[in-house]
Design a protein around this motif. Structure first.
Motif, PDB file in Angstrom:
ATOM      1  N   CYS A 103      38.235  41.963  45.040  1.00 38.13           N
ATOM      2  CA  CYS A 103      39.600  41.920  45.589  1.00 38.13           C
ATOM      3  C   CYS A 103      40.035  40.467  45.702  1.00 38.13           C
ATOM      4  O   CYS A 103      39.285  39.644  46.236  1.00 38.13           O
ATOM      5  CB  CYS A 103      39.630  42.510  46.992  1.00 38.13           C
ATOM      6  SG  CYS A 103      39.471  44.283  47.013  1.00 38.13           S
ATOM      7  N   GLU A 104      41.200  40.151  45.215  1.00 31.12           N
ATOM      8  CA  GLU A 104      41.748  38.782  45.340  1.00 31.12           C
ATOM      9  C   GLU A 104      43.166  38.877  45.893  1.00 31.12           C
ATOM     10  O   GLU A 104      43.954  39.695  45.393  1.00 31.12           O
ATOM     11  CB  GLU A 104      41.854  38.114  43.956  1.00 31.12           C
ATOM     12  CG  GLU A 104      40.587  37.981  43.197  1.00 31.12           C
ATOM     13  CD  GLU A 104      40.834  37.736  41.705  1.00 31.12           C
ATOM     14  OE1 GLU A 104      41.970  37.444  41.293  1.00 31.12           O
ATOM     15  OE2 GLU A 104      39.863  37.857  40.943  1.00 31.12           O
ATOM     16  N   LEU A 105      43.487  38.052  46.883  1.00 24.15           N
ATOM     17  CA  LEU A 105      44.870  38.042  47.358  1.00 24.15           C
ATOM     18  C   LEU A 105      45.779  37.739  46.169  1.00 24.15           C
ATOM     19  O   LEU A 105      45.458  36.893  45.322  1.00 24.15           O
ATOM     20  CB  LEU A 105      45.061  36.986  48.431  1.00 24.15           C
ATOM     21  CG  LEU A 105      44.770  37.486  49.851  1.00 24.15           C
ATOM     22  CD1 LEU A 105      44.818  36.343  50.838  1.00 24.15           C
ATOM     23  CD2 LEU A 105      45.752  38.576  50.260  1.00 24.15           C
ATOM     24  N   LYS A 106      46.895  38.446  46.085  1.00 27.01           N
ATOM     25  CA  LYS A 106      47.819  38.235  44.970  1.00 27.01           C
ATOM     26  C   LYS A 106      48.800  37.100  45.348  1.00 27.01           C
ATOM     27  O   LYS A 106      49.642  37.258  46.211  1.00 27.01           O
ATOM     28  CB  LYS A 106      48.582  39.514  44.661  1.00 27.01           C
ATOM     29  CG  LYS A 106      49.424  39.418  43.402  1.00 27.01           C
ATOM     30  CD  LYS A 106      49.988  40.777  42.992  1.00 27.01           C
ATOM     31  CE  LYS A 106      50.812  40.679  41.723  1.00 27.01           C
ATOM     32  NZ  LYS A 106      52.005  39.823  41.892  1.00 27.01           N
ATOM     33  N   ILE A 107      48.611  35.961  44.667  1.00 25.59           N
ATOM     34  CA  ILE A 107      49.447  34.786  44.968  1.00 25.59           C
ATOM     35  C   ILE A 107      50.847  35.052  44.420  1.00 25.59           C
ATOM     36  O   ILE A 107      50.986  35.519  43.288  1.00 25.59           O
ATOM     37  CB  ILE A 107      48.893  33.521  44.272  1.00 25.59           C
ATOM     38  CG1 ILE A 107      47.376  33.441  44.357  1.00 25.59           C
ATOM     39  CG2 ILE A 107      49.556  32.266  44.826  1.00 25.59           C
ATOM     40  CD1 ILE A 107      46.809  33.382  45.719  1.00 25.59           C
ATOM     41  N   ASP A 108      51.864  34.769  45.191  1.00 23.20           N
ATOM     42  CA  ASP A 108      53.227  35.060  44.754  1.00 23.20           C
ATOM     43  C   ASP A 108      53.824  33.801  44.125  1.00 23.20           C
ATOM     44  O   ASP A 108      54.586  33.070  44.759  1.00 23.20           O
ATOM     45  CB  ASP A 108      54.074  35.523  45.949  1.00 23.20           C
ATOM     46  CG  ASP A 108      55.371  36.155  45.460  1.00 23.20           C
ATOM     47  OD1 ASP A 108      56.241  36.414  46.303  1.00 23.20           O
ATOM     48  OD2 ASP A 108      55.510  36.363  44.234  1.00 23.20           O
TER      49      ASP A 108
ATOM     50  N   GLY B 164      45.872  31.237  35.820  1.00 21.98           N
ATOM     51  CA  GLY B 164      45.987  31.137  37.272  1.00 21.98           C
ATOM     52  C   GLY B 164      47.431  31.292  37.682  1.00 21.98           C
ATOM     53  O   GLY B 164      48.301  31.504  36.839  1.00 21.98           O
ATOM     54  N   GLU B 165      47.646  31.222  38.967  1.00 22.38           N
ATOM     55  CA  GLU B 165      49.011  31.353  39.501  1.00 22.38           C
ATOM     56  C   GLU B 165      49.434  29.996  40.035  1.00 22.38           C
ATOM     57  O   GLU B 165      48.734  29.396  40.864  1.00 22.38           O
ATOM     58  CB  GLU B 165      49.022  32.417  40.608  1.00 22.38           C
ATOM     59  CG  GLU B 165      50.383  32.948  40.938  1.00 22.38           C
ATOM     60  CD  GLU B 165      50.835  34.083  39.992  1.00 22.38           C
ATOM     61  OE1 GLU B 165      50.113  34.386  39.015  1.00 22.38           O
ATOM     62  OE2 GLU B 165      51.901  34.660  40.238  1.00 22.38           O
ATOM     63  N   ALA B 166      50.541  29.484  39.528  1.00 20.52           N
ATOM     64  CA  ALA B 166      51.122  28.247  40.062  1.00 20.52           C
ATOM     65  C   ALA B 166      52.031  28.651  41.220  1.00 20.52           C
ATOM     66  O   ALA B 166      52.785  29.624  41.111  1.00 20.52           O
ATOM     67  CB  ALA B 166      51.923  27.532  38.989  1.00 20.52           C
TER      68      ALA B 166
ATOM     69  N   VAL C  65      43.215  29.557  40.282  1.00 25.65           N
ATOM     70  CA  VAL C  65      42.733  30.158  39.034  1.00 25.65           C
ATOM     71  C   VAL C  65      42.215  31.563  39.331  1.00 25.65           C
ATOM     72  O   VAL C  65      41.516  31.769  40.336  1.00 25.65           O
ATOM     73  CB  VAL C  65      41.620  29.275  38.415  1.00 25.65           C
ATOM     74  CG1 VAL C  65      40.927  29.995  37.256  1.00 25.65           C
ATOM     75  CG2 VAL C  65      42.211  27.947  37.953  1.00 25.65           C
ATOM     76  N   TYR C  66      42.586  32.550  38.498  1.00 23.15           N
ATOM     77  CA  TYR C  66      42.134  33.924  38.743  1.00 23.15           C
ATOM     78  C   TYR C  66      41.448  34.569  37.540  1.00 23.15           C
ATOM     79  O   TYR C  66      41.026  35.720  37.597  1.00 23.15           O
ATOM     80  CB  TYR C  66      43.302  34.812  39.176  1.00 23.15           C
ATOM     81  CG  TYR C  66      44.448  34.894  38.205  1.00 23.15           C
ATOM     82  CD1 TYR C  66      44.286  35.460  36.941  1.00 23.15           C
ATOM     83  CD2 TYR C  66      45.707  34.417  38.544  1.00 23.15           C
ATOM     84  CE1 TYR C  66      45.329  35.544  36.041  1.00 23.15           C
ATOM     85  CE2 TYR C  66      46.755  34.499  37.663  1.00 23.15           C
ATOM     86  CZ  TYR C  66      46.576  35.059  36.412  1.00 23.15           C
ATOM     87  OH  TYR C  66      47.621  35.151  35.524  1.00 23.15           O
ATOM     88  N   GLN C  67      41.333  33.838  36.423  1.00 23.68           N
ATOM     89  CA  GLN C  67      40.670  34.478  35.259  1.00 23.68           C
ATOM     90  C   GLN C  67      40.119  33.427  34.309  1.00 23.68           C
ATOM     91  O   GLN C  67      40.782  32.433  34.030  1.00 23.68           O
ATOM     92  CB  GLN C  67      41.686  35.351  34.502  1.00 23.68           C
ATOM     93  CG  GLN C  67      41.050  36.155  33.382  1.00 23.68           C
ATOM     94  CD  GLN C  67      42.087  36.894  32.556  1.00 23.68           C
ATOM     95  OE1 GLN C  67      43.231  36.478  32.461  1.00 23.68           O
ATOM     96  NE2 GLN C  67      41.662  37.999  31.961  1.00 23.68           N
TER      97      GLN C  67
ATOM     98  N   ILE D  55      42.987  44.092  42.622  1.00 24.15           N
ATOM     99  CA  ILE D  55      41.659  44.727  42.603  1.00 24.15           C
ATOM    100  C   ILE D  55      41.206  44.808  41.161  1.00 24.15           C
ATOM    101  O   ILE D  55      41.947  45.315  40.296  1.00 24.15           O
ATOM    102  CB  ILE D  55      41.728  46.141  43.221  1.00 24.15           C
ATOM    103  CG1 ILE D  55      42.182  46.056  44.676  1.00 24.15           C
ATOM    104  CG2 ILE D  55      40.372  46.828  43.130  1.00 24.15           C
ATOM    105  CD1 ILE D  55      43.626  46.431  44.891  1.00 24.15           C
ATOM    106  N   LYS D  56      40.006  44.259  40.869  1.00 25.57           N
ATOM    107  CA  LYS D  56      39.493  44.234  39.489  1.00 25.57           C
ATOM    108  C   LYS D  56      38.076  44.782  39.454  1.00 25.57           C
ATOM    109  O   LYS D  56      37.277  44.490  40.357  1.00 25.57           O
ATOM    110  CB  LYS D  56      39.447  42.788  38.964  1.00 25.57           C
ATOM    111  CG  LYS D  56      40.793  42.092  38.955  1.00 25.57           C
ATOM    112  CD  LYS D  56      40.638  40.612  38.608  1.00 25.57           C
ATOM    113  CE  LYS D  56      41.971  39.920  38.691  1.00 25.57           C
ATOM    114  NZ  LYS D  56      41.860  38.462  38.496  1.00 25.57           N
ATOM    115  N   VAL D  57      37.768  45.533  38.393  1.00 24.94           N
ATOM    116  CA  VAL D  57      36.379  45.926  38.151  1.00 24.94           C
ATOM    117  C   VAL D  57      35.602  44.642  37.886  1.00 24.94           C
ATOM    118  O   VAL D  57      36.024  43.805  37.080  1.00 24.94           O
ATOM    119  CB  VAL D  57      36.295  46.880  36.932  1.00 24.94           C
ATOM    120  CG1 VAL D  57      34.859  47.066  36.483  1.00 24.94           C
ATOM    121  CG2 VAL D  57      36.950  48.222  37.274  1.00 24.94           C
TER     122      VAL D  57
END
Ligand SMILES: NC(=O)c1c(N)nc(OC2CCCC2)nc1O[C@@H]1CCC[C@@H]1O
Length: 326
Positions: free
Chosen positions: A112-117, A169-171, A221-223, A285-287
């Protein structure tokens, strides 16, 4: 001052400035003041000017270019930048989990990762050096915004290892930077940004990197999308790997043994997330296991191995002062 003494000072100043750059984005670590940070930068610029042989493309003095772009070059993403399907209720999360377990069986764990807006960006490094930053665009083709990405202080210009890789990633614009920017715009009679996501998008599309630099954006960074050495088989390991290289993958996250732990974690952060320095609008949420991710595959636009749970949007009663940014 001899060249050897200058080299020692330059190395020490670079390390100290990058250290403060990283700490600027952590919630509880008060960094140095802007004035102290500026003084360190002025000293480093002066030494690099006195001793040009000490200059380096990955010095923090090289983050903000002075040339204004005419426009942005198109970039084709070798690995598409996908979007996420959404879930708005516990039932939809349980349905997602049922679909996943139908394909890969019951031994499945989720990250689970908080979803950065903010807005999705891609960072490419070759032999450890940042060579390109790009927007997501339509997922297949984005825009080259390298000169603006370089100005983001928690984006390393050089990794700790000379590896070639691409991360997504999310800026984002920290909440405080957003409030300060809108106050300035209000005083100058300019239109206000509606939320940090729009402000971040507007900042990364600036043709003058000095303006982008002034907006104090951050990236999480998320991936790990592609890597010359891919020493990981799980997403949670991939995030640890990129962190070990100096990339900001911190964001709040948890490895969950099943969907019930996921639901607990979502509830835990429903209110807590408001105290974070950046805006969030949900939980991703990611496998965790990448072999299982491959088995699950993708729909036309998003992975079957991930979903975004969206928190119920606040009632939009935002004013400049009393903004409660997710
Ligand atoms: N905004 C986020 O915090 C976030 C995240 N933590 N993780 C992902 O995983 C990707 C990987 C494959 C498909 C989605 N995506 C995120 O944001 C997406 C990217 C594009 C649209 C959303 O902003």
């Amino acid at each position: 001052m001899t060249i050897d003494e200058a080299r020692l000072c330059v190395d020490a100043l670079r390390k100290e400035i990058e250290h403060h750059n990283q700490r600027y984005y952590q919630e509880d670590n008060p960094s140095i003041t802007d004035a102290e940070w500026d003084a360190l930068m002025r000293e480093l610029i002066s030494l690099e000017t006195q001793f040009p042989e000490l200059q380096s493309p990955s010095s923090p003095t090289q983050r903000v270019g002075a040339s204004v772009s005419e426009g942005f070059v198109k970039v084709e993403h070798q690995i598409p930048m996908l979007s996420l399907s959404n879930a708005y209720s516990t039932e939809e999360l349980l349905e997602f989990d049922r679909r996943v377990r139908q394909v890969v069986g019951d031994e499945v764990r989720y990250v689970c990762e908080l979803k950065i807006d903010g807005l999705a960006v891609s960072l490419r490094y070759e032999q450890g050096r940042l060579v390109r930053g790009a927007t997501r665009g339509d997922g297949e083709v984005g825009e080259d915004i390298t000169s603006n990405i370089r100005t983001i202080r928690n984006v390393p210009l050089e990794l700790t290892e000379p590896v070639t890789l691409e991360v997504r990633g999310e800026a984002y614009m920290p909440k405080q930077s957003f409030l300060r920017l809108n106050e300035q715009r209000e005083q100058q009679g300019e239109p206000l940004f509606a939320n940090p996501r729009n402000a971040a998008a507007g900042s990364l599309r600036q043709l003058d990197p000095r303006v982008a630099a002034s907006r104090r954006l951050g990236v999480i960074v998320y991936q790990l999308a592609e890597a010359s050495e891919y020493p990981v088989e799980r997403h949670s390991e991939a995030l640890e790997y990129v962190r070990s290289l100096g990339l900001p993958a911190n964001g709040e996250r948890k490895l969950c043994a099943d969907i019930h732990e996921v639901i607990e974690y979502i509830d835990e952060w429903s209110e807590k997330r408001r105290s974070l320095s950046y805006a969030t609008d949900g939980m991703v949420i990611k496998v965790d296991d990448m072999v299982l991710q491959q088995e699950l595959g993708f729909t036309a636009k998003s992975p079957r191995w991930a979903i975004a749970y969206k928190y119920a949007a606040e009632q939009a009663t935002t004013t400049l002062r009393r903004i409660d940014l997710n």
